[in-house]
Design an enzyme around this catalytic site. Structure first.
Site, PDB file in Angstrom:
ATOM      1  CG  ASP A  13      -1.876  -1.194   1.209  1.00  0.00           C
ATOM      2  OD1 ASP A  13      -2.210  -1.687   0.112  1.00  0.00           O
ATOM      3  OD2 ASP A  13      -2.248  -1.654   2.304  1.00  0.00           O
ATOM      4  CE  LYS A  16       2.269  -2.444  -4.346  1.00  0.00           C
ATOM      5  NZ  LYS A  16       2.062  -2.068  -2.948  1.00  0.00           N
ATOM      6  N   GLY A  40      -4.674  -4.194  -3.751  1.00  0.00           N
ATOM      7  CA  GLY A  40      -5.640  -3.148  -4.084  1.00  0.00           C
ATOM      8  C   GLY A  40      -4.821  -1.947  -4.478  1.00  0.00           C
ATOM      9  CG  HIS A  41      -2.060  -2.026  -7.023  1.00  0.00           C
ATOM     10  ND1 HIS A  41      -1.170  -2.587  -7.890  1.00  0.00           N
ATOM     11  CD2 HIS A  41      -1.765  -2.560  -5.799  1.00  0.00           C
ATOM     12  CE1 HIS A  41      -0.378  -3.430  -7.226  1.00  0.00           C
ATOM     13  NE2 HIS A  41      -0.737  -3.433  -5.965  1.00  0.00           N
ATOM     14  CD  GLN A 224       0.698  -8.859  -2.563  1.00  0.00           C
ATOM     15  OE1 GLN A 224       1.343  -9.550  -3.321  1.00  0.00           O
ATOM     16  NE2 GLN A 224      -0.544  -8.514  -2.832  1.00  0.00           N
TER      17      GLN A 224
HETATM   18  P1  GDP Z   1      -0.815   0.342  -3.548  1.00  0.00           P
HETATM   19  O1  GDP Z   1      -1.399  -0.943  -3.089  1.00  0.00           O
HETATM   20  O2  GDP Z   1       0.663   0.405  -3.309  1.00  0.00           O
HETATM   21  O3  GDP Z   1      -1.172   0.680  -4.961  1.00  0.00           O
HETATM   22  O4  GDP Z   1      -1.433   1.465  -2.621  1.00  0.00           O
HETATM   23  P2  GDP Z   1      -2.994   1.603  -2.181  1.00  0.00           P
HETATM   24  O5  GDP Z   1      -3.766   2.078  -3.329  1.00  0.00           O
HETATM   25  O6  GDP Z   1      -3.453   0.360  -1.501  1.00  0.00           O
HETATM   26  O7  GDP Z   1      -2.877   2.668  -1.030  1.00  0.00           O
HETATM   27  C1  GDP Z   1      -2.344   3.924  -1.242  1.00  0.00           C
HETATM   28  C2  GDP Z   1      -3.422   4.955  -0.878  1.00  0.00           C
HETATM   29  O8  GDP Z   1      -2.826   6.217  -0.767  1.00  0.00           O
HETATM   30  C3  GDP Z   1      -4.483   5.091  -1.943  1.00  0.00           C
HETATM   31  O9  GDP Z   1      -5.692   5.464  -1.338  1.00  0.00           O
HETATM   32  C4  GDP Z   1      -3.955   6.223  -2.811  1.00  0.00           C
HETATM   33  O10 GDP Z   1      -4.990   6.923  -3.498  1.00  0.00           O
HETATM   34  C5  GDP Z   1      -3.328   7.090  -1.776  1.00  0.00           C
HETATM   35  N1  GDP Z   1      -2.160   7.855  -2.200  1.00  0.00           N
HETATM   36  C6  GDP Z   1      -1.165   7.530  -3.056  1.00  0.00           C
HETATM   37  N2  GDP Z   1      -0.211   8.485  -3.080  1.00  0.00           N
HETATM   38  C7  GDP Z   1      -0.623   9.426  -2.196  1.00  0.00           C
HETATM   39  C8  GDP Z   1      -0.050  10.667  -1.734  1.00  0.00           C
HETATM   40  O11 GDP Z   1       1.031  11.077  -2.129  1.00  0.00           O
HETATM   41  N3  GDP Z   1      -0.774  11.364  -0.804  1.00  0.00           N
HETATM   42  C9  GDP Z   1      -1.971  10.923  -0.324  1.00  0.00           C
HETATM   43  N4  GDP Z   1      -2.590  11.676   0.594  1.00  0.00           N
HETATM   44  N5  GDP Z   1      -2.527   9.779  -0.730  1.00  0.00           N
HETATM   45  C10 GDP Z   1      -1.844   9.034  -1.638  1.00  0.00           C
HETATM   46  P1  IMO Z   2      -0.957  -4.188  -2.243  1.00  0.00           P
HETATM   47  O1  IMO Z   2      -0.500  -4.736  -3.577  1.00  0.00           O
HETATM   48  C1  IMO Z   2      -0.992  -4.636   2.092  1.00  0.00           C
HETATM   49  C2  IMO Z   2      -1.087  -8.726   3.647  1.00  0.00           C
HETATM   50  C3  IMO Z   2      -2.339  -9.169   4.358  1.00  0.00           C
HETATM   51  C4  IMO Z   2      -1.742 -10.171   5.329  1.00  0.00           C
HETATM   52  C5  IMO Z   2      -0.629 -10.832   4.524  1.00  0.00           C
HETATM   53  C6  IMO Z   2      -1.023 -12.152   3.863  1.00  0.00           C
HETATM   54  O2  IMO Z   2      -2.254  -3.475  -2.301  1.00  0.00           O
HETATM   55  O3  IMO Z   2       0.139  -3.408  -1.594  1.00  0.00           O
HETATM   56  P2  IMO Z   2      -2.582 -12.800   1.807  1.00  0.00           P
HETATM   57  O4  IMO Z   2      -4.011 -12.481   1.530  1.00  0.00           O
HETATM   58  O5  IMO Z   2      -1.628 -12.303   0.775  1.00  0.00           O
HETATM   59  O6  IMO Z   2      -2.361 -14.243   2.131  1.00  0.00           O
HETATM   60  O7  IMO Z   2      -2.261 -11.987   3.173  1.00  0.00           O
HETATM   61  O8  IMO Z   2      -0.282  -9.894   3.514  1.00  0.00           O
HETATM   62  N1  IMO Z   2      -1.306  -8.194   2.286  1.00  0.00           N
HETATM   63  C7  IMO Z   2      -1.229  -6.902   1.963  1.00  0.00           C
HETATM   64  N2  IMO Z   2      -1.030  -5.820   2.737  1.00  0.00           N
HETATM   65  N3  IMO Z   2      -1.106  -4.503   0.749  1.00  0.00           N
HETATM   66  C8  IMO Z   2      -1.273  -5.588  -0.036  1.00  0.00           C
HETATM   67  O9  IMO Z   2      -1.254  -5.513  -1.377  1.00  0.00           O
HETATM   68  C9  IMO Z   2      -1.391  -6.854   0.575  1.00  0.00           C
HETATM   69  N4  IMO Z   2      -1.591  -8.108   0.093  1.00  0.00           N
HETATM   70  C10 IMO Z   2      -1.520  -8.919   1.156  1.00  0.00           C
HETATM   71  O10 IMO Z   2      -2.970  -8.107   5.005  1.00  0.00           O
HETATM   72  O11 IMO Z   2      -1.139  -9.492   6.403  1.00  0.00           O
HETATM   73 MG    MG Z   3      -2.921  -1.626  -1.822  1.00  0.00          MG
END
Ligand code: GDP
Ligand code: IMO
Ligand code: MG
Length: 424
Positions: A13, A16, A40-41, A224
């Site tokens: 998270d 990415k 979840g991207h 991840q």
């Molecule tokens: P990912 O899994 O690495 O793609 O990241 P996620 O989407 O799960 O979580 C990142 C969260 O931070 C999302 O809600 C993005 O919209 C948000 N986000 C990304 N970059 C920034 C930033 O620079 N500032 C803020 N406030 N939110 C951001």
């Molecule tokens: P993105 O790509 C954050 C965590 C789960 C759990 C562990 C194992 O959005 O960054 P799993 O379902 O893979 O067997 O869970 O890994 N986890 C993540 N945490 N971002 C993710 O993906 C994750 N995918 C799995 O919360 O601790």
């Molecule tokens: Mg994510």
């Protein structure tokens, strides 16, 4: 040509999805190489927010091809839902011929999810806190040589193969208790399999290497983060794939010497969702503030993310494992208004000061040693020029570059694709 790689350096998270979307105009192809719908991207542009689980984050760029690589595990129901949602918003990557899927990618069955849930509930307090998407059991069947692959859906005996695997799963599930009814899910699965068959299937190893041969540019998108890598993360509190650069080689079929730049992403602080060690976690008001300001709730499960200060020993470890050549720092805006911010430089463990992750990170609690850094007050979400960056934030970036020995190339100051600054 080489394959550039973009991946998370913390516990996932890091942002990415947003950064892949920002970079995608520079690439002919974006290729996901591991993980599955546990990811979840999130991407934002034109006041719209999209969350992608299986589909690469280059999908909104008109010219870019998107490949779901062989290292990914695919839940056809979730993939169909993702594509249906995109269609509702006017994007149809299948019709636009911008999405292909590796024949060798493994399928997540409804019973994989039941196994994930049964295993988690059996573990009680010590559970991994998985996303319950069936990731672990699917990779177990892959390495156990029982799995079903996307290419199998084209075979006349696909249903028989499916049934054989489901029978095995039922027998395992019966050891946990009564096997829940999954007939509805099974019907949706087969409906989604028919849909899946409309997406072109490729041998990702040939597909990617052909792109390179033709001088085209490819970016491998990780899911991840390094600390969730099955070999090097905070085992057993990890996911079931190699989230590090090496995973891009096996997850797409590219040789190590074909890897080019490695872009490592980290948040200006740190989060983790699910169980397991997190040395810099803040179980206090500051942690809650980071969660509130940063909207730190899982994009896939909605679970609150655990929040804490940046962890430099963990980041250095991730940089070493991945061969990171440039860094991206996201969510710098979330720290605006903090009088002082802290960076963990070392841990105290067993009476000693160490600057690496100890093997027994899950059983001992290394105590973080912090360096205090002056914060900045300014709202930075609207800044467009590097010259507008507050001095304290510039100093924080320089401090990190010195400690991590890798340049910070991009600074993200908000969730929108436009809220991104190129630093050098
Ligand atoms: P990912 O899994 O690495 O793609 O990241 P996620 O989407 O799960 O979580 C990142 C969260 O931070 C999302 O809600 C993005 O919209 C948000 N986000 C990304 N970059 C920034 C930033 O620079 N500032 C803020 N406030 N939110 C951001
Ligand atoms: P993105 O790509 C954050 C965590 C789960 C759990 C562990 C194992 O959005 O960054 P799993 O379902 O893979 O067997 O869970 O890994 N986890 C993540 N945490 N971002 C993710 O993906 C994750 N995918 C799995 O919360 O601790
Ligand atoms: Mg994510």
């Amino acid at each position: 040509m080489a394959v550039d790689v973009l991946l998370g350096l913390q516990w996932g998270d890091e942002g990415k999805g947003k950064i892949v979307d920002v970079l995608s105009p520079q690439y002919d192809m974006i290729a996901r190489f591991q993980g599955g719908p546990n990811a979840g991207h999130t991407l934002e542009f034109d006041n719209q927010k999209y969350v992608l689980n299986t589909i690469p984050s280059g999908i909104f760029n008109e010219k870019t091809m998107n490949l779901i690589g062989n290292g990914v595990v695919i839940d056809p129901i979730i993939l169909k839902r993702e594509l249906d949602n995109l269609k509702k918003n006017g994007f149809d990557p299948v019709a636009a011929k911008k999405l292909v899927i590796a024949r060798k990618a493994h399928l997540i069955l409804p019973t994989h999810q039941l196994l994930d849930a049964a295993s988690e509930s059996k573990m009680g307090e010590g559970k991994i806190g998985s996303t319950l998407k069936g990731i672990g059991p699917t990779y177990m069947d892959k390495t156990g040589r029982n799995g079903l692959r996307v290419g199998d859906t084209q075979l006349p005996d696909f249903k028989a193969k499916y049934q054989k695997l489901v029978d095995k799963h039922k027998s395992i599930l019966s050891h946990y208790g009564e096997v829940p009814d999954f007939s509805e899910k099974e019907a949706s699965f087969f409906e989604a399999i028919e849909f899946l068959k409309t997406i072109p299937q490729v041998d990702s190893e040939h597909f990617v290497n052909q792109y390179l041969k033709e001088g085209k540019t490819v970016l491998a998108e990780g899911a991840q983060g390094a600390m969730l890598d099955v070999d090097f993360g905070s085992y057993p509190f990890v996911t079931s794939s190699n989230t590090t650069t090496a995973g891009a080689c096996t997850g797409l079929g590219i040789a190590p010497q074909k890897i080019g730049s490695v872009v490592g992403i980290f948040k200006a602080y740190c989060t983790r969702v699910g169980g397991g060690p997190f040395p810099t976690e803040l179980n206090n008001e500051t942690g809650e503030e980071l969660r509130r300001i940063g909207h730190e709730f899982g994009a896939t499960t909605g679970r609150p993310r655990r929040c804490g200060w940046i962890d430099l020993p963990a980041l250095k470890y991730a940089i070493m494992l991945n061969g990171v050549t440039e860094l991206v720092m996201t969510k710098a805006d979330v720290l605006s208004g903090f009088e002082t911010i802290y960076a963990c430089t070392h841990y105290k463990h067993d009476g000693q000061v160490i600057d690496y992750m100890p093997y027994d990170i899950c059983t001992i609690k290394p105590e973080p040693v912090y360096e205090a850094i002056p914060g900045w007050k300014e709202d930075i979400t609207g800044i467009k020029e590097v010259s507008e960056i507050p001095e304290s934030l510039s100093s924080y970036v320089k401090y990190l570059e010195k400690a991590l020995e890798v340049p910070v190339r991009y600074l993200s100051v908000g969730p929108d694709r436009a809220q991104t600054l190129i630093l050098n």
